[in-house]
Design a protein around this motif. Structure first.
Motif, mmCIF file in Angstrom:
data_model
loop_
_atom_site.group_PDB
_atom_site.id
_atom_site.type_symbol
_atom_site.label_atom_id
_atom_site.label_comp_id
_atom_site.label_asym_id
_atom_site.label_seq_id
_atom_site.Cartn_x
_atom_site.Cartn_y
_atom_site.Cartn_z
ATOM 1 N N LEU A 382 109.468 -35.838 -25.228
ATOM 2 C CA LEU A 382 107.924 -35.486 -24.355
ATOM 3 C C LEU A 382 107.055 -34.680 -25.665
ATOM 4 O O LEU A 382 107.618 -34.146 -26.097
ATOM 5 N N GLY A 383 106.128 -35.164 -25.537
ATOM 6 C CA GLY A 383 104.506 -34.726 -26.238
ATOM 7 C C GLY A 383 104.319 -35.855 -27.192
ATOM 8 O O GLY A 383 103.751 -35.454 -28.912
ATOM 9 N N GLY A 384 105.673 -36.768 -27.287
ATOM 10 C CA GLY A 384 105.916 -37.634 -28.704
ATOM 11 C C GLY A 384 104.356 -38.800 -28.993
ATOM 12 O O GLY A 384 104.349 -38.538 -30.140
ATOM 13 N N TYR A 385 103.830 -38.740 -27.630
ATOM 14 C CA TYR A 385 103.065 -39.425 -28.205
ATOM 15 C C TYR A 385 101.767 -39.519 -28.935
ATOM 16 O O TYR A 385 101.541 -39.801 -29.871
ATOM 17 N N GLN A 386 101.294 -37.983 -28.447
ATOM 18 C CA GLN A 386 100.538 -36.891 -29.319
ATOM 19 C C GLN A 386 100.507 -37.139 -30.492
ATOM 20 O O GLN A 386 99.831 -36.839 -31.605
ATOM 21 N N LYS A 387 102.398 -36.927 -31.051
ATOM 22 C CA LYS A 387 102.860 -37.009 -32.781
ATOM 23 C C LYS A 387 102.270 -38.270 -33.219
ATOM 24 O O LYS A 387 101.488 -37.698 -33.917
ATOM 25 N N TYR A 388 102.098 -39.398 -32.696
ATOM 26 C CA TYR A 388 102.314 -40.236 -32.944
ATOM 27 C C TYR A 388 101.028 -41.236 -33.130
ATOM 28 O O TYR A 388 100.328 -40.850 -34.407
ATOM 29 N N GLU A 389 100.272 -40.120 -32.417
ATOM 30 C CA GLU A 389 99.088 -41.007 -32.253
ATOM 31 C C GLU A 389 98.313 -39.677 -33.483
ATOM 32 O O GLU A 389 97.220 -40.698 -34.170
ATOM 33 N N VAL A 390 98.534 -38.296 -33.443
ATOM 34 C CA VAL A 390 97.797 -37.827 -34.946
ATOM 35 C C VAL A 390 98.349 -38.466 -36.170
ATOM 36 O O VAL A 390 97.597 -39.443 -36.874
ATOM 37 N N ALA A 391 100.095 -39.260 -36.173
ATOM 38 C CA ALA A 391 99.959 -39.816 -37.448
ATOM 39 C C ALA A 391 98.703 -41.508 -37.520
ATOM 40 O O ALA A 391 98.955 -41.322 -38.929
ATOM 41 N N MET A 392 99.617 -41.975 -36.817
ATOM 42 C CA MET A 392 98.913 -43.196 -37.018
ATOM 43 C C MET A 392 96.665 -42.622 -37.207
ATOM 44 O O MET A 392 96.282 -43.977 -37.632
ATOM 45 N N GLN A 393 96.591 -42.034 -37.139
ATOM 46 C CA GLN A 393 95.225 -41.533 -36.989
ATOM 47 C C GLN A 393 95.073 -40.875 -38.596
ATOM 48 O O GLN A 393 94.173 -41.552 -39.648
ATOM 49 N N LYS A 394 96.224 -40.112 -38.876
ATOM 50 C CA LYS A 394 96.430 -40.323 -40.535
ATOM 51 C C LYS A 394 96.039 -41.257 -41.709
ATOM 52 O O LYS A 394 95.827 -41.739 -42.211
ATOM 53 N N LEU A 395 97.408 -42.591 -40.670
ATOM 54 C CA LEU A 395 97.025 -43.460 -41.642
ATOM 55 C C LEU A 395 96.145 -44.275 -41.257
ATOM 56 O O LEU A 395 95.810 -44.777 -42.275
ATOM 57 N N ASP A 396 94.630 -44.221 -40.470
ATOM 58 C CA ASP A 396 93.562 -45.128 -40.154
ATOM 59 C C ASP A 396 92.398 -44.681 -41.154
ATOM 60 O O ASP A 396 92.071 -45.615 -41.786
ATOM 61 N N GLU A 397 92.803 -43.639 -41.437
ATOM 62 C CA GLU A 397 92.162 -42.841 -42.772
ATOM 63 C C GLU A 397 92.035 -42.626 -43.947
ATOM 64 O O GLU A 397 91.195 -43.167 -44.918
ATOM 65 N N GLU A 398 93.854 -42.524 -44.034
ATOM 66 C CA GLU A 398 94.040 -43.194 -45.701
ATOM 67 C C GLU A 398 93.941 -45.073 -45.477
ATOM 68 O O GLU A 398 93.608 -45.126 -47.016
ATOM 69 N N TYR A 399 94.073 -45.908 -44.859
ATOM 70 C CA TYR A 399 93.862 -46.436 -44.717
ATOM 71 C C TYR A 399 92.576 -47.313 -45.495
ATOM 72 O O TYR A 399 92.133 -48.276 -46.198
ATOM 73 N N ARG A 400 91.442 -46.526 -44.492
ATOM 74 C CA ARG A 400 90.262 -47.161 -44.948
ATOM 75 C C ARG A 400 89.469 -46.362 -45.870
ATOM 76 O O ARG A 400 88.726 -46.787 -46.214
ATOM 77 N N ALA A 401 90.028 -45.524 -46.430
ATOM 78 C CA ALA A 401 89.902 -44.824 -48.040
ATOM 79 C C ALA A 401 90.447 -45.095 -49.035
ATOM 80 O O ALA A 401 89.974 -45.540 -50.295
ATOM 81 N N THR A 402 91.350 -46.357 -48.336
ATOM 82 C CA THR A 402 91.784 -47.709 -50.096
ATOM 83 C C THR A 402 90.302 -47.782 -49.985
ATOM 84 O O THR A 402 90.382 -48.930 -49.337
ATOM 85 N N GLU A 403 90.741 -48.478 -51.939
ATOM 86 C CA GLU A 403 89.859 -49.179 -52.619
ATOM 87 C C GLU A 403 90.086 -50.660 -52.783
ATOM 88 O O GLU A 403 91.422 -50.539 -53.290
ATOM 89 N N GLY A 404 89.627 -51.994 -52.972
ATOM 90 C CA GLY A 404 90.141 -53.045 -53.777
ATOM 91 C C GLY A 404 90.492 -53.583 -52.486
ATOM 92 O O GLY A 404 91.788 -54.224 -52.471
ATOM 93 N N LEU A 405 90.580 -53.427 -51.257
ATOM 94 C CA LEU A 405 91.247 -54.705 -49.970
ATOM 95 C C LEU A 405 90.658 -55.241 -49.590
ATOM 96 O O LEU A 405 91.433 -56.372 -49.159
#
Length: 521
Positions: A382-405
């Motif tokens: 219960l409540g795991g999906y919101q944790k997953y969304e937060v984690a995926m949002q962080k992944l998205d931000e770190e991925y977008r900040a990666t240079e040279g892709l």
């Protein structure tokens, strides 16, 4: 870079004072004192131009005519013809005086029309046709001790030479032959000059010439050198300026004609050297383009704009080299082939860049997603999906900040999300705490993210197409600019046939400017 060459052959009418070596030394053609002829054929000695470092003077030393050791007169005739065809200043070296005997060797000029033709389908040419292909004549009379007078009046060396070139007023058969030869000499050598050299030193000082040269001899030598530097131009065949490499090609064609018993064809030689020069220029330009493009390989992936700018710079370098070295590419055949080659290589580089961008982006996503793969216990509750969304949002931000892709990062991210959507659905199903409204909000955000990715991909695709169009327009302008520069260079350095060459090139330029399509089409 290949140096363009100016050719200055000389030949002698006597056998004495020949070189005792088998070729020129680094200091020039060595002069000896034996009676036996040592020079065989034509020797070549390249020397730097005293002013223009991009020019090389090529001195050609021909064996003496009339050598008793030769098998027949045909040998002398072909040597004379080769000297006439290969040089643009012919220096005729004789001794003591310019009389009928000393001019006798120039009689071989009458054989020109029998052994040389200007066009492929002609069977012999008049002197007026061959004249534009033949050199200026400089007569050097050495060891001259006579007083320059004619009919008891002082005269200049040029006036003396012209007197010797005059025809005889007589009806005898012998004089008719003499007059025909003089007429041909005057027709073929319309530009001629004479220098009278005194003895270089007193006879007793001949073994110490370096320190004992007379002032009168040095004065004439300076006048001779100054005249040569003033009249020499690039050697060209109908506008094709010869480099050292092209000179070898032309000489080989003329030698092959002699060996096969055919007439030497000037137009045929021009066509062959044009083909050879343009093929060589194109191959060299291709090599430059490939080497320059490969300097970016280790930096891939890069943004398309950077790749496009690099391609444009490499293309300019390659085309600049091609235009410097190509000659009379009138139908733009080699130019088109080079441009098509650069575009194909650019497409290949784009594919490589795309593949590397996608691969690097996938690797980055795997690294970022790896910690999330081991967090099932945190998400499947219960409540795991919101944790997953937060984690995926962080992944998205770190991925977008990666240079040279590179430009494929969005596509790689879209495919990544598509691949992992089942896991997201499983977590959402397990998470009973989500309300219907929350689930709808999640779907909305997901759809917005997908739409944003699709719009970004479309923008990148349109941007790439615009860049390709810009590249083609830039190349077309560059080609026209380089073509104009090439025309100016030809106008500056070609001989009297420049007017005809200018008309031909101007027609080609007008054709290029009036075309609505790019040259590579």
């Amino acid at each position: 870079m290949s140096r363009r060459v100016i050719f200055l052959p000389r030949f002698r009418s006597d056998k004495a004072h020949r070189s005792d070596l088998q070729g020129p030394t680094s200091k020039g053609f060595t002069v000896g004192h034996t009676m036996q002829s040592q020079t065989k054929g034509i020797w070549a000695w390249p020397v730097p131009h005293p002013v223009d470092k991009e020019i090389c003077l090529l001195l050609l030393d021909m064996e003496g005519l009339g050598d008793s050791e030769k098998a027949n007169e045909q040998h002398d005739i072909w040597l004379f013809i080769m000297a006439m065809l290969l040089c643009n200043v012919l220096v005729y070296n004789t001794e003591k005086t310019l009389d009928n005997k000393s001019l006798e060797q120039l009689r071989y000029v009458k054989n020109m029309s029998e052994h040389v033709r200007s066009q492929i389908f002609s069977r012999g040419d008049k002197p007026s046709i061959l004249e534009s292909h033949l050199p200026s004549l400089v007569v050097c009379v050495r060891d001259c001790a006579l007083k320059l007078e004619w009919d008891e009046k002082p005269c200049t060396p040029d006036e003396y030479m012209e007197k010797c070139f005059q025809v005889r007023r007589s009806n005898s058969l012998k004089d008719e032959e003499f007059n025909r030869e003089r007429d041909l000499m005057c027709a073929y050598f319309k530009k001629r000059k004479c220098f009278m050299f005194p003895m270089p030193a007193h006879p007793e000082d001949m073994d110490q010439l370096e320190n004992k040269l007379s002032k009168k001899f040095l004065k004439v030598t300076e006048e001779f050198t100054s005249h040569i530097y003033q009249i020499i131009k690039y050697k060209n065949i109908d506008g094709v300026i010869l480099t050292g490499q092209l000179f070898l090609q032309v000489a080989e064609l003329y030698v092959q004609a002699q060996r096969s018993g055919n007439m030497a064809c000037i137009e045929g030689a021009r066509k062959q050297v044009v083909l050879f020069a343009n093929m060589q220029a194109m191959d060299d330009a291709k090599g430059v383009y490939q080497r320059e493009m490969e300097t970016l390989l280790n930096k891939l992936p890069v943004e398309y704009n950077e790749l496009q700018r690099h391609q444009e710079e490499c293309s300019k370098k390659a085309m600049a080299l091609f235009y410097r070295r190509s000659v009379l590419d009138r139908n733009h055949e080699h130019e088109k082939e080079l441009l098509n080659f650069t575009m194909k290589e650019f497409e290949r580089m784009k594919e490589t860049n795309t593949d590397r961008s996608y691969t690097v982006s996938k690797q980055r996503l795997r690294v970022l997603y790896k910690p999330l793969k081991n967090m099932n216990a945190d998400f499947m509750q219960l409540g795991g999906y919101q944790k997953y969304e937060v984690a995926m949002q962080k992944l998205d931000e770190e991925y977008r900040a990666t240079e040279g892709l590179g430009d494929e990062k969005d596509k790689a991210y879209k495919d990544f999300m598509e691949k992992n959507k089942d896991r997201a659905n499983q977590i959402r199903v397990v998470d009973k705490a989500l309300t219907q409204a929350q689930q709808e909000e999640i779907k909305r955000r997901t759809l917005e993210r997908i739409n944003e990715q699709q719009m970004e991909a479309l923008k990148m695709e349109n941007k790439a197409k615009e860049a390709d169009i810009s590249l083609l327009n830039s190349q077309q302008q560059f080609i026209i600019r380089m073509f104009n520069d090439n025309l100016i260079n030809i106008q500056k350095h070609t001989d009297e046939n420049i007017k005809e060459i200018q008309k031909t090139h101007q027609k080609e330029m007008d054709s290029v400017k009036n075309k609505s399509k790019c040259v590579i089409c």
